[in-house]
Design a protein around this motif. Structure first.
Motif, PDB file in Angstrom:
ATOM      1  N   GLN A 268     -14.198  -6.121  -2.991  1.00  0.00           N
ATOM      2  CA  GLN A 268     -12.988  -5.470  -2.479  1.00  0.00           C
ATOM      3  C   GLN A 268     -11.792  -5.837  -3.358  1.00  0.00           C
ATOM      4  OE1 GLN A 268     -12.825  -3.203   0.223  1.00  0.00           O
ATOM      5  NE2 GLN A 268     -15.024  -3.307  -0.107  1.00  0.00           N
ATOM      6  N   TRP A 269     -11.836  -7.072  -3.918  1.00  0.00           N
ATOM      7  CA  TRP A 269     -10.776  -7.508  -4.842  1.00  0.00           C
ATOM      8  C   TRP A 269     -11.076  -7.004  -6.248  1.00  0.00           C
ATOM      9  CZ3 TRP A 269     -11.515  -9.723  -0.282  1.00  0.00           C
ATOM     10  CH2 TRP A 269     -10.426 -10.275   0.383  1.00  0.00           C
TER      11      TRP A 269
ATOM     12  N   VAL B 268      -8.921 -10.968  10.764  1.00  0.00           N
ATOM     13  CA  VAL B 268      -8.496 -12.024   9.844  1.00  0.00           C
ATOM     14  C   VAL B 268      -7.133 -11.615   9.303  1.00  0.00           C
ATOM     15  CG1 VAL B 268      -8.949 -13.178   7.635  1.00  0.00           C
ATOM     16  CG2 VAL B 268     -10.837 -12.701   9.184  1.00  0.00           C
ATOM     17  N   ASN B 269      -6.130 -12.394   9.579  1.00  0.00           N
ATOM     18  CA  ASN B 269      -4.751 -12.047   9.196  1.00  0.00           C
ATOM     19  C   ASN B 269      -4.446 -10.615   9.628  1.00  0.00           C
ATOM     20  OD1 ASN B 269      -5.016 -14.554   8.073  1.00  0.00           O
ATOM     21  ND2 ASN B 269      -4.980 -13.880   5.977  1.00  0.00           N
ATOM     22  N   ASN B 270      -4.121  -9.739   8.694  1.00  0.00           N
ATOM     23  CA  ASN B 270      -3.745  -8.364   9.084  1.00  0.00           C
ATOM     24  C   ASN B 270      -4.913  -7.382   9.049  1.00  0.00           C
ATOM     25  OD1 ASN B 270      -0.791  -8.519   9.474  1.00  0.00           O
ATOM     26  ND2 ASN B 270      -0.871  -9.272   7.356  1.00  0.00           N
TER      27      ASN B 270
ATOM     28  N   PRO C 227      -5.166  -5.890   0.953  1.00  0.00           N
ATOM     29  CA  PRO C 227      -3.992  -5.102   1.345  1.00  0.00           C
ATOM     30  C   PRO C 227      -4.215  -4.082   2.451  1.00  0.00           C
ATOM     31  CG  PRO C 227      -4.949  -4.211  -0.651  1.00  0.00           C
ATOM     32  CD  PRO C 227      -5.790  -5.397  -0.274  1.00  0.00           C
ATOM     33  N   TYR C 228      -5.443  -3.924   2.920  1.00  0.00           N
ATOM     34  CA  TYR C 228      -5.720  -2.858   3.886  1.00  0.00           C
ATOM     35  C   TYR C 228      -5.939  -3.433   5.290  1.00  0.00           C
ATOM     36  CZ  TYR C 228      -6.856  -0.604  -0.586  1.00  0.00           C
ATOM     37  OH  TYR C 228      -6.823  -0.136  -1.882  1.00  0.00           O
ATOM     38  N   HIS C 229      -5.828  -2.555   6.290  1.00  0.00           N
ATOM     39  CA  HIS C 229      -5.969  -2.992   7.681  1.00  0.00           C
ATOM     40  C   HIS C 229      -7.424  -3.076   8.143  1.00  0.00           C
ATOM     41  CE1 HIS C 229      -1.836  -3.282   9.019  1.00  0.00           C
ATOM     42  NE2 HIS C 229      -1.555  -2.217   8.304  1.00  0.00           N
ATOM     43  N   THR C 230      -8.333  -2.406   7.433  1.00  0.00           N
ATOM     44  CA  THR C 230      -9.720  -2.360   7.910  1.00  0.00           C
ATOM     45  C   THR C 230     -10.712  -2.720   6.811  1.00  0.00           C
ATOM     46  OG1 THR C 230      -9.107  -0.554   9.399  1.00  0.00           O
ATOM     47  CG2 THR C 230     -11.451  -0.872   9.023  1.00  0.00           C
TER      48      THR C 230
ATOM     49  N   VAL D 112       0.841  -1.196   0.000  1.00  0.00           N
ATOM     50  CA  VAL D 112       0.000   0.000   0.000  1.00  0.00           C
ATOM     51  C   VAL D 112       0.878   1.249   0.000  1.00  0.00           C
ATOM     52  CG1 VAL D 112      -1.678   1.335   1.341  1.00  0.00           C
ATOM     53  CG2 VAL D 112      -1.971  -1.126   1.072  1.00  0.00           C
ATOM     54  N   ARG D 113       1.950   1.187   0.793  1.00  0.00           N
ATOM     55  CA  ARG D 113       2.846   2.355   0.856  1.00  0.00           C
ATOM     56  C   ARG D 113       3.418   2.667  -0.529  1.00  0.00           C
ATOM     57  NH1 ARG D 113       5.253   1.205   5.821  1.00  0.00           N
ATOM     58  NH2 ARG D 113       6.838  -0.018   4.745  1.00  0.00           N
ATOM     59  N   ALA D 114       3.869   1.606  -1.206  1.00  0.00           N
ATOM     60  CA  ALA D 114       4.469   1.813  -2.534  1.00  0.00           C
ATOM     61  C   ALA D 114       3.411   2.346  -3.501  1.00  0.00           C
ATOM     62  CB  ALA D 114       5.039   0.495  -3.047  1.00  0.00           C
TER      63      ALA D 114
END
Ligand SMILES: [Zn+2]
Length: 504
Positions: free
Chosen positions: A352-353, A269-271, A307-310, A37-39
């Motif tokens: 979301q995908w 779920v995971n991250n 790829p996101y936290h929420t 996400v940062r990239a």
């Protein structure tokens, strides 16, 4: 005794090493997770919005600052913005509902909203407004000088939005406020001076946008729960007003729901933290949170990590079953029937995908995100047999439904379009759109999977996800991601142009 002590010591050292290694691995995985996400968030257009909701008059007053980055590859003399809320104004010619859906949209009777830009400042200079588009729904920002490629310009748009009383993506109804497609968003540039100015049609999700970075501060009376896209970074309550700030990096749009009648249920779920917001008396909330977690887990596994936290799943009155936005899906509290509601949650999470992370032109190639989200829903059921449905019967039902649809219209001599890539407004009805894009879309993806084999199909989707993350895909590039690309292209062509074997 001595040996025992030594053994315990060795065991303790081994355990400590395992713990250290596990911690390092967790940090590396978490960093990898954020790195994508940062990239992707480097060198994007930035939206900073401060919005205040006044519950007495149902208005949003907002200050929107856009740092527009010219990634078009051309020099620009103007930048166009969609003004989607204009579609709810009195006198709008193109409206996001039809004669058939109007009553569903306005349960309390038809009414209007309004949208007013109170000031426009471009590169520090106040400017007069140029409103264009098919139905006065485009803001043309003329630039003081040419904006060369890879250069930025600062645009500040202050606006006052009056919400209609309705159950659409944008509106207030009972205890909830839906804020979907509520702020001026940059149009996509098509080249040679042409911008995609597609109006807010009633059919489908007529949107087309690139990922951008968002910093959005929303204030509402303190009884409101503020739920939005992005990651929640701060909450302040002062003078009976709550202010929540959200940061969204590399997200395709920004939506929110404000509600005075929700309870949050949370799991991980995971991250990713999943928040499920439902009415306090919703007895099925924990079961639906579990379902949302299973959907996220299944799609992480099938397509690649979210790829996101929420991820927020919000039950809210909405005239259609559900609606997808980055980090936020609306699941309509008006849906009746447990199985139908489950399908909404799964389908919207699949988006979301397909739409969110991997984007597409939702106006002209809606079959990609809708067909694939529908097929992903079928795959979810196949991988989660506890819900009593499976891929085979879901496909059989889809084929039977599709053929029945054609049969009925043939019987009354109505010529049915069978193309899947019409612009959404060119479908004759919501039924035609649903059967051609969702139902036939799912059947098409199933045929691809059966033809090239499920492993090759899922590997192709993983490749699509990896390659087009935070970007967009079209039909041509989709086929290329699969090993047997010629076979896949032939199936896509046959279906999209309306010659599938299932047609009567
Ligand atoms: Zn959908």
């Amino acid at each position: 005794m001595k040996i025992k002590k030594k053994a315990i010591k060795i065991a303790a050292i081994v355990l400590a090493i395992i713990l250290v290694v596990a911690t390092i691995v967790a940090i590396v995985i978490a960093n990898d997770f954020d790195r994508a996400v940062r990239a992707a968030s480097k060198n994007l257009t930035e939206y900073s919005i401060e919005a205040n909701y006044d519950e007495n008059v149902h208005t949003i007053s907002a200050k929107e600052q856009v740092s527009y980055l010219n990634k078009t590859g051309e020099s620009l003399d103007k930048i166009c913005f969609h003004l989607y809320p204009q579609a709810f104004r009195e006198g709008a010619r193109i409206v996001p509902y039809t004669a058939l859906t109007e009553a569903r949209c306005f349960p309390n009777g038809k009414n209007y909203g309004s949208f007013q830009i109170t000031s426009l400042i471009v590169a520090g200079e106040p400017k007069s407004l140029t409103i264009s588009g098919e139905d006065s729904d485009i803001l043309e920002v003329n630039l003081p000088s040419h904006l060369e490629k890879n250069k930025r310009i600062e645009i500040c748009i202050n606006f006052l939005l009056t919400l209609p009383n309705c159950t659409h993506r944008l509106g207030w109804f009972e205890n909830n406020v839906n804020l979907g497609n509520w702020y001026p968003i940059a149009c996509e540039y098509e080249g040679d001076g042409v911008w995609d100015t597609t109006p807010y049609y009633a059919t489908g999700d007529p949107f087309n946008s690139s990922v951008a970075n968002y910093n959005v501060k929303i204030s509402a009376p303190s009884g409101f729960n503020i739920i939005a896209s992005g990651e929640r970074v701060s909450d302040i309550t002062k003078n009976s007003m709550s202010t929540a700030t959200f940061e969204g990096r590399a997200i395709r749009d920004f939506a929110a729901v404000l509600s005075t009648n929700t309870t949050k249920h949370t799991d991980q779920v995971n991250n990713t933290t999943i928040n499920y917001y439902a009415a306090p008396d919703d007895n099925a909330a924990s079961a639906h949170l579990k379902l949302a977690c299973e959907a996220l887990f299944t799609f992480n596994d099938l397509f690649g990590d979210y790829p996101y936290h929420t991820l927020n799943v919000v039950t809210t009155p909405f005239m259609q079953g559900g609606m997808e936005y980055p980090n936020l899906v609306m699941a309509s509290s008006l849906v009746t029937g447990e199985e139908e509601f489950r399908k909404v949650i799964i389908h919207e999470i699949a988006h979301q995908w397909w739409y969110g992370v991997v984007g597409n032109d939702e106006v002209n190639e809606a079959w990609f995100d809708e067909g694939l989200s529908e097929y992903s829903t079928f795959l979810f059921y196949e991988k989660n047999p506890q819900y009593g449905l499976n891929l085979e019967t879901l496909i059989e039902d889809a084929v039977a439904g599709y053929n029945l649809y054609l049969e009925v219209f043939n019987a009354i001599n109505i010529n049915v379009n069978r193309e899947m890539n019409l612009p959404v407004n060119n479908y004759a009805s919501e039924y035609e759109y649903t059967y051609m894009v969702y139902v036939k879309g799912a059947i098409m993806f199933n045929e691809i999977s059966k033809t090239i084999g499920e492993n090759a199909f899922l590997n192709g989707l993983k490749k699509v996800y990896k390659q087009y993350k935070f970007s967009k895909i079209n039909a041509e590039n989709l086929a290329k991601a699969f090993k047997s690309s010629n076979k896949v292209q032939a199936i896509l062509n046959r279906y999209i142009t309306g010659q599938s074997v299932y047609d009567l």
